[in-house]
Design a protein around this motif. Structure first.
Motif, PDB file in Angstrom:
ATOM      1  N   GLY A  48      25.704  64.703  22.415  1.00 48.24           N
ATOM      2  CA  GLY A  48      24.391  64.809  23.017  1.00 48.24           C
ATOM      3  C   GLY A  48      23.686  63.512  23.359  1.00 48.24           C
ATOM      4  N   TYR A  49      24.366  62.387  23.270  1.00 46.53           N
ATOM      5  CA  TYR A  49      23.768  61.109  23.629  1.00 46.53           C
ATOM      6  C   TYR A  49      23.976  60.849  25.122  1.00 46.53           C
ATOM      7  N   THR A  50      23.033  60.176  25.723  1.00 51.57           N
ATOM      8  CA  THR A  50      23.159  59.721  27.101  1.00 51.57           C
ATOM      9  C   THR A  50      23.434  58.225  27.060  1.00 51.57           C
TER      10      THR A  50
ATOM     11  N   THR B  77      20.646  56.899  24.542  1.00 51.42           N
ATOM     12  CA  THR B  77      19.400  57.559  24.177  1.00 51.42           C
ATOM     13  C   THR B  77      19.708  58.965  23.689  1.00 51.42           C
ATOM     14  N   LYS B  78      18.857  59.424  22.794  1.00 52.79           N
ATOM     15  CA  LYS B  78      18.910  60.813  22.327  1.00 52.79           C
ATOM     16  C   LYS B  78      17.541  61.129  21.733  1.00 52.79           C
ATOM     17  N   HIS B  79      16.991  62.250  22.115  1.00 53.34           N
ATOM     18  CA  HIS B  79      15.678  62.682  21.616  1.00 53.34           C
ATOM     19  C   HIS B  79      14.625  61.591  21.777  1.00 53.34           C
TER      20      HIS B  79
END
Length: 121
Positions: free
Chosen positions: A23-25, A43-45
């Motif tokens: 789920g990381y970009t 990035t994440k959340h």
């Protein structure tokens, strides 16, 4: 290319895939400014995650994360500061270490979140 360079490149590829699958970009890989470098910036959340990747074929002599000493931490933090200023970011930052051990195709990956905090200079 030297064998350790090939292993390191494969390890960073595996690390990036792992992060994306979780789920990381990925914003940047091997980001450089002058002599500063960050392995992976993700990035994440709504949090910026600075990821140091340590790849080893085995752990016979040292655990990969143990290679991240205070000097390396300082360089990562200075590079992260440059990155944040360069892109004018205003979001929380976290420093992680991803250890990648083994050979390509059979890597064992360990994700150490909040591996360290920026030291006070």
């Amino acid at each position: 290319m030297a064998q350790h360079n090939t292993l390191g490149k494969a390890g960073e590829e595996a690390a990036a895939r792992y992060l994306e699958q979780n789920g990381y970009t990925i914003r940047d890989r091997n980001w450089r400014k002058n002599h500063l470098e960050l392995d992976i910036v993700a990035t994440k959340h709504e949090e910026l995650v600075i990821v140091e990747v340590k790849t080893r074929s085995n752990t016979d002599y040292i655990e990969p994360q143990d290679a991240v000493n205070w000097q390396k931490i300082r360089r990562i933090v200075v590079a992260a500061d440059a990155y944040i200023k360069h892109f004018r970011l205003d979001i929380p930052v976290r420093f992680d270490i991803l250890t990648v051990v083994g050979e390509p195709g059979t890597f064992k990956i360990e994700h150490i979140k909040d591996a360290f905090y920026p030291p006070m200079f």
